[in-house]
Design a protein around this motif. Structure first.
Motif, PDB file in Angstrom:
ATOM      1  N   PRO A 357      44.482  39.796  46.582  1.00 51.72           N
ATOM      2  CA  PRO A 357      45.727  39.037  46.399  1.00 51.72           C
ATOM      3  C   PRO A 357      45.456  37.553  46.240  1.00 51.72           C
ATOM      4  N   GLY A 358      46.494  36.851  45.801  1.00 50.41           N
ATOM      5  CA  GLY A 358      46.362  35.411  45.602  1.00 50.41           C
ATOM      6  C   GLY A 358      45.837  35.086  44.233  1.00 50.41           C
ATOM      7  N   LYS A 359      45.861  33.847  43.907  1.00 49.98           N
ATOM      8  CA  LYS A 359      45.406  33.395  42.601  1.00 49.98           C
ATOM      9  C   LYS A 359      43.890  33.278  42.578  1.00 49.98           C
ATOM     10  N   SER A 360      43.319  33.888  41.599  1.00 53.16           N
ATOM     11  CA  SER A 360      41.871  33.821  41.440  1.00 53.16           C
ATOM     12  C   SER A 360      41.507  32.739  40.441  1.00 53.16           C
ATOM     13  N   GLN A 361      40.346  32.134  40.662  1.00 50.76           N
ATOM     14  CA  GLN A 361      39.882  31.107  39.735  1.00 50.76           C
ATOM     15  C   GLN A 361      39.456  31.721  38.403  1.00 50.76           C
ATOM     16  N   PHE A 362      39.182  33.023  38.445  1.00 51.30           N
ATOM     17  CA  PHE A 362      38.772  33.698  37.220  1.00 51.30           C
ATOM     18  C   PHE A 362      40.004  34.060  36.418  1.00 51.30           C
ATOM     19  N   ARG A 363      40.140  33.490  35.236  1.00 53.26           N
ATOM     20  CA  ARG A 363      41.366  33.593  34.463  1.00 53.26           C
ATOM     21  C   ARG A 363      41.620  34.993  33.915  1.00 53.26           C
ATOM     22  N   TYR A 364      40.563  35.700  33.532  1.00 49.25           N
ATOM     23  CA  TYR A 364      40.721  36.970  32.833  1.00 49.25           C
ATOM     24  C   TYR A 364      40.374  38.168  33.721  1.00 49.25           C
ATOM     25  N   LYS A 365      40.713  38.085  35.020  1.00 49.06           N
ATOM     26  CA  LYS A 365      40.323  39.177  35.926  1.00 49.06           C
ATOM     27  C   LYS A 365      41.028  40.487  35.575  1.00 49.06           C
ATOM     28  N   ARG A 366      42.292  40.409  35.108  1.00 47.55           N
ATOM     29  CA  ARG A 366      42.988  41.645  34.739  1.00 47.55           C
ATOM     30  C   ARG A 366      42.335  42.276  33.515  1.00 47.55           C
ATOM     31  N   GLU A 367      42.070  41.473  32.491  1.00 46.43           N
ATOM     32  CA  GLU A 367      41.467  41.993  31.274  1.00 46.43           C
ATOM     33  C   GLU A 367      40.112  42.631  31.552  1.00 46.43           C
ATOM     34  N   ILE A 368      39.311  41.997  32.420  1.00 45.76           N
ATOM     35  CA  ILE A 368      37.996  42.529  32.764  1.00 45.76           C
ATOM     36  C   ILE A 368      38.140  43.809  33.578  1.00 45.76           C
ATOM     37  N   SER A 369      39.108  43.844  34.496  1.00 45.85           N
ATOM     38  CA  SER A 369      39.316  45.032  35.328  1.00 45.85           C
ATOM     39  C   SER A 369      39.696  46.232  34.473  1.00 45.85           C
ATOM     40  N   VAL A 370      40.593  46.020  33.519  1.00 46.72           N
ATOM     41  CA  VAL A 370      41.001  47.111  32.631  1.00 46.72           C
ATOM     42  C   VAL A 370      39.814  47.578  31.793  1.00 46.72           C
ATOM     43  N   ALA A 371      39.013  46.637  31.306  1.00 49.30           N
ATOM     44  CA  ALA A 371      37.849  46.988  30.486  1.00 49.30           C
ATOM     45  C   ALA A 371      36.840  47.810  31.277  1.00 49.30           C
ATOM     46  N   VAL A 372      36.572  47.419  32.520  1.00 50.57           N
ATOM     47  CA  VAL A 372      35.620  48.158  33.356  1.00 50.57           C
ATOM     48  C   VAL A 372      36.134  49.563  33.637  1.00 50.57           C
ATOM     49  N   CYS A 373      37.437  49.677  33.931  1.00 52.42           N
ATOM     50  CA  CYS A 373      38.044  50.986  34.182  1.00 52.42           C
ATOM     51  C   CYS A 373      37.893  51.894  32.960  1.00 52.42           C
ATOM     52  N   CYS A 374      38.224  51.372  31.784  1.00 60.66           N
ATOM     53  CA  CYS A 374      38.132  52.166  30.555  1.00 60.66           C
ATOM     54  C   CYS A 374      36.695  52.573  30.261  1.00 60.66           C
ATOM     55  N   LEU A 375      35.758  51.659  30.501  1.00 59.51           N
ATOM     56  CA  LEU A 375      34.350  51.938  30.222  1.00 59.51           C
ATOM     57  C   LEU A 375      33.801  53.021  31.139  1.00 59.51           C
ATOM     58  N   LEU A 376      34.127  52.948  32.437  1.00 58.15           N
ATOM     59  CA  LEU A 376      33.648  53.955  33.383  1.00 58.15           C
ATOM     60  C   LEU A 376      34.185  55.342  33.024  1.00 58.15           C
ATOM     61  N   CYS A 377      35.471  55.390  32.699  1.00 62.37           N
ATOM     62  CA  CYS A 377      36.069  56.669  32.313  1.00 62.37           C
ATOM     63  C   CYS A 377      35.427  57.206  31.042  1.00 62.37           C
ATOM     64  N   PHE A 378      35.156  56.329  30.086  1.00 62.15           N
ATOM     65  CA  PHE A 378      34.552  56.754  28.820  1.00 62.15           C
ATOM     66  C   PHE A 378      33.163  57.354  29.042  1.00 62.15           C
ATOM     67  N   ILE A 379      32.385  56.758  29.939  1.00 67.58           N
ATOM     68  CA  ILE A 379      31.042  57.276  30.211  1.00 67.58           C
ATOM     69  C   ILE A 379      31.125  58.707  30.744  1.00 67.58           C
ATOM     70  N   ILE A 380      32.088  58.958  31.651  1.00 68.21           N
ATOM     71  CA  ILE A 380      32.269  60.316  32.170  1.00 68.21           C
ATOM     72  C   ILE A 380      32.768  61.243  31.070  1.00 68.21           C
ATOM     73  N   ASP A 381      33.615  60.696  30.198  1.00 69.95           N
ATOM     74  CA  ASP A 381      34.194  61.496  29.115  1.00 69.95           C
ATOM     75  C   ASP A 381      33.155  62.010  28.135  1.00 69.95           C
ATOM     76  N   LEU A 382      31.993  61.386  28.090  1.00 76.24           N
ATOM     77  CA  LEU A 382      30.963  61.835  27.159  1.00 76.24           C
ATOM     78  C   LEU A 382      30.573  63.290  27.413  1.00 76.24           C
ATOM     79  N   SER A 383      30.712  63.723  28.671  1.00 78.93           N
ATOM     80  CA  SER A 383      30.392  65.122  28.986  1.00 78.93           C
ATOM     81  C   SER A 383      31.420  66.072  28.389  1.00 78.93           C
TER      82      SER A 383
END
Length: 556
Positions: A357-383
């Protein structure tokens, strides 16, 4: 979906004693706490493991559900041909048993010359014939192997489709619900237009009446089978997106005084009504296919994803200008799937961001979080884009995000709200938000009926457990079932393990620990909305009408 009308009896019963009460509970809880799936349990911090469990479940759901989108996108691309590839038998993936027109009646009447069909199959061999739509699904799309242990090679075309849909999902989610709120007004109405057109076509086909009667005519003997009740309960909880944490995340975007009670009933009825209506479309086509092949309807197509990718493609292939209707249908399916996937990813990311919670100094934390989530799921999806992909998909579908996991989650949600926080207390909180107290039936469901139903079906599920099979023929190996149970327990154990850890690590007597760990942690908005001038304060809160439509999309 069962091909018997008796299924509607346990289905509708569980809708009112389980589906709607928990559906309303999750939306109201998210709206009241203004938090995602983890921090929403600050209402009783000892049970924050419920949030972690829902995060595990929705992560698994995001991982395997995306394959439905990949298949839909694959079919959409293949629709842009003058002749639909699943409507003919002259393709490289077809076998000698493939036949486009079965003509069983001609065999029965003895009117076929030389007792052959299309010059290459006798009437005696007709029992082993296969439709081109089934061969396209199994031999081309899935290229399915003989078992879970035979992974084979990657389907590169399907992998590219998977990458494409994950990119679409990312750009739907990275800016939050406001970026897609208006788009879903179109995607919420367009499917009904396509379904009505398919229904009109379906009921005009020979055999459609038999299919529809199979769908709605009760077989009372099945009412006493535990499996019917198990399937009804698990179907409702999965289709309502209960236990995934997505509803609480979306509810947190509502105005504090939004009438979530009315919304819950309306959206739940739309969800069940849509499923019931779509059943007429499916079974009218299955009735035709059964009539065409001369077999019983239950033998035409198994339940699961194959139903959508066999019955519906068959329907559009029988319509004038078939490629156009095929493209429209799979475009619709892709839109619906994207919206549902968006809700799941949004729920997961919201829960993760609530941990910081609270304001983070990192401006794009949401964009990075979504990207990491999608990437992890994609790696599992390869199976799931290998030749054993369908077996892996079914493991995730059966164990990780449906059935026992959702029933276990819903049981504990009701127990915590009704008995730890207090059912009357939460009813007062709901009245504070919407201006009136819900019907007492909801409180009784939270306190007694719904937990009993969830635990009863859960126990029935364990007692009547059978080894997982594919198409009622392939039995999964023991190690495959072990993987499945690990997927299920990874979420279910989050609740008791978290409770034990918090109780052991806290200080004081057991009574003091319990009192401290079950005391709600209120947010800043609670101090405002609980003030005497609540009406003036709630009128200052901006509305988010788009979110109602997004929740509607999530339950379609």
């Amino acid at each position: 979906m069962f091909g018997t009308g008796v299924f509607l009896i346990p289905y509708m019963l569980i809708v009112f004693v389980g589906g709607i009460p928990v559906f309303f509970l999750e939306i109201a809880l998210g709206q009241f706490m203004k938090a995602g799936s983890i921090n929403v349990w600050n209402i009783a911090p000892l049970f924050k493991g419920l949030g972690y469990a829902s995060m595990v479940i929705v992560f698994f759901s995001n991982t395997y559900y995306i394959m439905v989108l990949a298949w839909a996108f694959y079919y959409l691309i293949k629709s842009f041909n003058s002749t639909l590839p699943w409507s003919t038998c002259d393709n490289e993936w077809n076998t000698p048993n493939c036949i486009e027109i079965f003509r069983h009646q001609d065999c029965i009447n003895g009117s076929l010359a030389n007792d052959t069909i299309n010059g290459n199959m006798t009437c005696a061999e007709l029992a082993n014939a296969r439709s081109p739509i089934i061969e396209f699904w199994e031999n081309k799309v899935l290229n399915i192997s003989s078992g879970l242990g035979e992974t084979g090679e990657f389907n590169w075309e399907l992998m590219l489709c998977l990458i494409a849909v994950w990119v679409m999902v990312y750009f739907c989610v990275w800016k939050g619900v406001k970026s897609t709120g208006k788009i879903v007004y179109f995607t919420a109405t367009f499917p009904y237009v396509v379904l009505i057109i398919l229904l009109v076509r379906g009921v005009t086909l020979p055999g459609a009446y038999d299919g529809i009667m199979f769908y709605i005519k009760p077989d009372w003997s099945k009412l006493w089978e535990a499996q019917v009740w198990i399937d009804a309960g698990t179907q409702i909880f999965f289709s309502y997106a209960i236990g995934l944490g997505a509803l609480t995340a979306l509810g947190s975007y509502n105005r504090f005084n939004n009438d979530c009670y009315k919304d819950a009933f309306v959206l739940a009825m739309i969800n069940s009504g849509t499923s019931f209506f779509a059943g007429f479309v499916v079974f009218s086509i299955l009735g035709f296919m059964a009539n065409e092949q001369g077999v019983h309807i239950s033998q035409v197509a198994e339940s699961g994803p194959g139903l959508a990718f066999i019955a519906y493609p068959k329907a559009v292939s029988l319509m004038p200008v078939a490629p156009l209707w095929a493209a429209l249908f799979f475009f619709m399916l892709l839109l619906l799937g994207l919206d549902s996937q968006f809700v799941g990813v949004e729920g997961f990311v919201t829960g993760i961001l609530d941990l910081f919670p609270g304001k983070s100094q990192f401006r794009y934390k949401r964009e990075i979080s979504v990207a990491v989530c999608c990437l992890l799921c994609f790696i599992i999806d390869l199976s799931m884009v290998t030749q054993a992909g369908m077996y892996v998909f079914q493991l995730f579908d059966y164990y990780s995000a449906s059935g026992m996991s959702l029933l276990w989650q819903a049981f504990w949600e009701c127990i915590v709200v009704a008995w730890v926080y207090g059912a009357d207390r939460f009813m007062d909180d709901v009245a504070l938000m919407i201006g009136y107290r819900p019907f007492p039936w909801i409180k009784w469901c939270w306190s007694f009926i719904t937990p009993a139903v969830c635990m009863g079906i859960f126990i029935f599920h364990l007692v009547n457990y059978k080894p997982l099979t594919y198409n009622n023929t392939y039995v999964y190996p023991w190690w495959g079932e072990v993987i499945g149970w690990c997927l299920a327990l990874s979420s279910m154990l989050c609740i008791p393990v978290s409770i034990l850890y918090k109780l052991v690590s806290a200080k004081g007597t057991f009574k003091e620990r319990w009192a401290h760990l079950t005391t709600p942690v209120w947010g800043h908005h609670h101090l405002e909305y609980m003030a005497p001038d609540i009406r003036a304060l709630t009128s200052m809160t901006p509305g988010t009408e788009e979110n109602k439509v997004i929740i509607f999309e999530s339950v379609m």
